[in-house]
Design a protein around this motif. Structure first.
Motif, PDB file in Angstrom:
ATOM      1  N   ILE A  29       0.844  -1.193   0.000  1.00  0.00           N
ATOM      2  CA  ILE A  29       0.000   0.000   0.000  1.00  0.00           C
ATOM      3  C   ILE A  29       0.878   1.241   0.000  1.00  0.00           C
ATOM      4  N   LYS A  30       0.667   2.092  -0.989  1.00  0.00           N
ATOM      5  CA  LYS A  30       1.422   3.336  -1.072  1.00  0.00           C
ATOM      6  C   LYS A  30       0.788   4.412  -0.213  1.00  0.00           C
ATOM      7  N   ASN A  31      -0.539   4.599  -0.361  1.00  0.00           N
ATOM      8  CA  ASN A  31      -1.274   5.596   0.425  1.00  0.00           C
ATOM      9  C   ASN A  31      -2.607   5.007   0.876  1.00  0.00           C
ATOM     10  N   GLU A  32      -2.912   5.151   2.161  1.00  0.00           N
ATOM     11  CA  GLU A  32      -4.203   4.721   2.680  1.00  0.00           C
ATOM     12  C   GLU A  32      -5.296   5.690   2.219  1.00  0.00           C
ATOM     13  N   TRP A  33      -6.533   5.207   2.202  1.00  0.00           N
ATOM     14  CA  TRP A  33      -7.675   6.051   1.870  1.00  0.00           C
ATOM     15  C   TRP A  33      -7.989   6.976   3.045  1.00  0.00           C
ATOM     16  N   PHE A  34      -8.723   8.036   2.766  1.00  0.00           N
ATOM     17  CA  PHE A  34      -9.205   8.949   3.810  1.00  0.00           C
ATOM     18  C   PHE A  34     -10.484   9.619   3.341  1.00  0.00           C
ATOM     19  N   ILE A  35     -11.133  10.355   4.216  1.00  0.00           N
ATOM     20  CA  ILE A  35     -12.413  10.986   3.903  1.00  0.00           C
ATOM     21  C   ILE A  35     -12.178  12.295   3.153  1.00  0.00           C
ATOM     22  N   LEU A  36     -12.881  12.480   2.050  1.00  0.00           N
ATOM     23  CA  LEU A  36     -12.809  13.726   1.295  1.00  0.00           C
ATOM     24  C   LEU A  36     -13.894  14.716   1.715  1.00  0.00           C
ATOM     25  N   SER A  37     -15.134  14.239   1.759  1.00  0.00           N
ATOM     26  CA  SER A  37     -16.240  15.131   2.107  1.00  0.00           C
ATOM     27  C   SER A  37     -17.376  14.345   2.742  1.00  0.00           C
ATOM     28  N   PHE A 149     -13.926   8.979 -12.512  1.00  0.00           N
ATOM     29  CA  PHE A 149     -12.916   8.893 -11.461  1.00  0.00           C
ATOM     30  C   PHE A 149     -11.969  10.087 -11.450  1.00  0.00           C
ATOM     31  N   SER A 150     -11.848  10.763 -12.578  1.00  0.00           N
ATOM     32  CA  SER A 150     -10.922  11.903 -12.667  1.00  0.00           C
ATOM     33  C   SER A 150     -11.292  13.007 -11.681  1.00  0.00           C
ATOM     34  N   LEU A 151     -12.576  13.121 -11.340  1.00  0.00           N
ATOM     35  CA  LEU A 151     -12.993  14.150 -10.381  1.00  0.00           C
ATOM     36  C   LEU A 151     -12.326  13.926  -9.027  1.00  0.00           C
ATOM     37  N   TRP A 152     -12.272  12.674  -8.590  1.00  0.00           N
ATOM     38  CA  TRP A 152     -11.638  12.351  -7.309  1.00  0.00           C
ATOM     39  C   TRP A 152     -10.130  12.649  -7.373  1.00  0.00           C
ATOM     40  N   LEU A 153      -9.520  12.319  -8.487  1.00  0.00           N
ATOM     41  CA  LEU A 153      -8.090  12.593  -8.656  1.00  0.00           C
ATOM     42  C   LEU A 153      -7.811  14.100  -8.635  1.00  0.00           C
ATOM     43  N   GLN A 154      -8.692  14.863  -9.255  1.00  0.00           N
ATOM     44  CA  GLN A 154      -8.524  16.320  -9.281  1.00  0.00           C
ATOM     45  C   GLN A 154      -8.662  16.916  -7.884  1.00  0.00           C
ATOM     46  N   CYS A 155      -9.598  16.399  -7.102  1.00  0.00           N
ATOM     47  CA  CYS A 155      -9.742  16.862  -5.717  1.00  0.00           C
ATOM     48  C   CYS A 155      -8.496  16.522  -4.905  1.00  0.00           C
ATOM     49  N   MET A 156      -7.987  15.331  -5.100  1.00  0.00           N
ATOM     50  CA  MET A 156      -6.784  14.910  -4.373  1.00  0.00           C
ATOM     51  C   MET A 156      -5.576  15.758  -4.763  1.00  0.00           C
ATOM     52  N   ALA A 157      -5.624  16.337  -5.978  1.00  0.00           N
ATOM     53  CA  ALA A 157      -4.533  17.202  -6.441  1.00  0.00           C
ATOM     54  C   ALA A 157      -4.722  18.643  -6.003  1.00  0.00           C
TER      55      ALA A 157
END
Length: 252
Positions: A29-37, A149-157
Motif C-alpha cells: 500500500i502506497k497511500n491509505e484512503w481517507f475521507i474527502l467530504s 474517477f478523474s474528479l476524485w483525482l482532481q480533488c486529491m490534487a
C-alpha cells in the motif's frame, strides 16, 4: 427530542502496487484512503450541509489529513438518535469508525441505523438497489454526473473547481436519500419509535405525527388490540394494551 440525521460520505481510493490490472493481490500500500467530504441533513430542516477537507485550516498544511473533518462528523453522530444512509451500515459508518479510531477518537454516543439499501432488499424486489437506480425508477431524481474517477483525482490534487463539483454531487445524494427514506418509511416495521423520542404519548411511532386514525383491530391468542394508521406518513401501529384496557401509548 430524538434527532434523525441523513449522511453520505466520499472517500479517496486506496493507492497500492500490483503486478497487473485484473483480480490482483495488493503487493504493498502506497497511500491509505481517507475521507474527502461528508454531506448531511437533519430531518425536519431544509438545509443540506457539505463539509470537505478544504473547509478546515489543516488542509493548507496537509491535504491528506482528515482529522478536523472527522471531529465535526463525530459531533454530528454524537448528537444523533438515528442515522439514515444508503449502504451506511456496511460502508459509510464503518468507514467513519475506521477513521475515528485511527485518530484515537472514542465512539460517539449510541444511535440507531436505518440503511435504505437494506430496507430496499428486505421489503422489495427491485431490479437494482443502488441509490441512483432507485431514485430514477421511483421518480425521485438522479445522481449528478461527475465525469468519472478523474474528479476524485482532481480533488486529491487540490483543484478547487473539482472540490466544488464533488460537494455538489455529495449534496445531491443527500437529497435523493431523504426522498427515498420518506417513501420507504411507512414500510419499515422496526423503525425507531420517534414518538417516544419526542416525548409524545398519542402519536405515530414512526414519524411522531399526532394525525392518527383508528383502523380496525389486530388479534392475538390473548386479546384484541386497536390498530392505527398515520395520515401523515402512512405507517401502521397498534395499541400496547388490549382493547378492554385501551391506552394512549402506541408501539409498532
Amino acid at each position: 427530542m430524538g434527532k434523525i440525521l441523513f449522511i453520505d460520505i466520499e472517500t479517496t481510493p486506496l493507492i497500492s502496487y500490483t503486478w497487473g490490472m485484473f483480480e490482483q493481490n495488493i503487493i504493498d500500500i502506497k497511500n491509505e484512503w481517507f475521507i474527502l467530504s461528508v454531506a448531511y441533513k437533519w430531518l425536519g430542516e431544509k438545509k443540506v450541509n457539505v463539509i470537505s477537507l478544504p473547509d478546515f485550516k489543516l488542509y493548507k498544511k496537509d491535504k491528506t489529513n482528515d482529522k478536523e473533518l472527522l471531529k465535526k462528523v463525530w459531533e454530528l453522530l454524537d448528537e444523533s438518535s438515528v442515522i439514515v444512509a444508503h449502504n451506511g451500515a456496511e460502508f459509510d459508518l464503518k468507514k467513519l469508525n475506521a477513521r475515528f479510531i485511527f485518530h484515537k477518537m472514542n465512539s460517539p454516543s449510541p444511535y440507531k441505523v436505518i440503511d435504505t439499501l437494506k430496507e430496499a432488499k428486505k421489503y422489495f424486489s427491485f431490479t437494482n438497489n443502488k441509490l441512483d437506480y432507485l431514485s430514477k425508477f421511483l421518480n425521485l431524481g438522479e445522481k449528478l454526473e461527475t465525469g468519472g474517477f478523474s474528479l476524485w483525482l482532481q480533488c486529491m490534487a487540490g483543484d478547487m473547481k473539482a472540490w466544488k463539483r464533488l460537494k455538489a454531487y455529495n449534496k445531491n445524494d443527500i437529497i435523493l436519500l431523504e426522498k427515498l427514506y420518506l417513501l420507504f418509511r411507512p414500510w419499515i416495521a422496526n423503525h425507531p419509535n420517534k414518538a417516544l423520542m419526542d416525548g409524545k404519548e398519542r402519536a405515530c411511532p414512526t414519524c411522531s405525527s399526532e394525525k392518527i386514525q383508528s383502523r380496525g383491530f389486530s388479534y392475538t391468542k390473548t386479546g384484541t388490540y386497536r390498530r392505527w394508521q398515520c395520515t401523515n406518513c402512512g405507517a401502521w401501529s397498534q395499541s400496547v394494551y388490549r382493547e378492554k384496557n385501551l391506552s394512549k401509548v402506541f408501539v409498532k
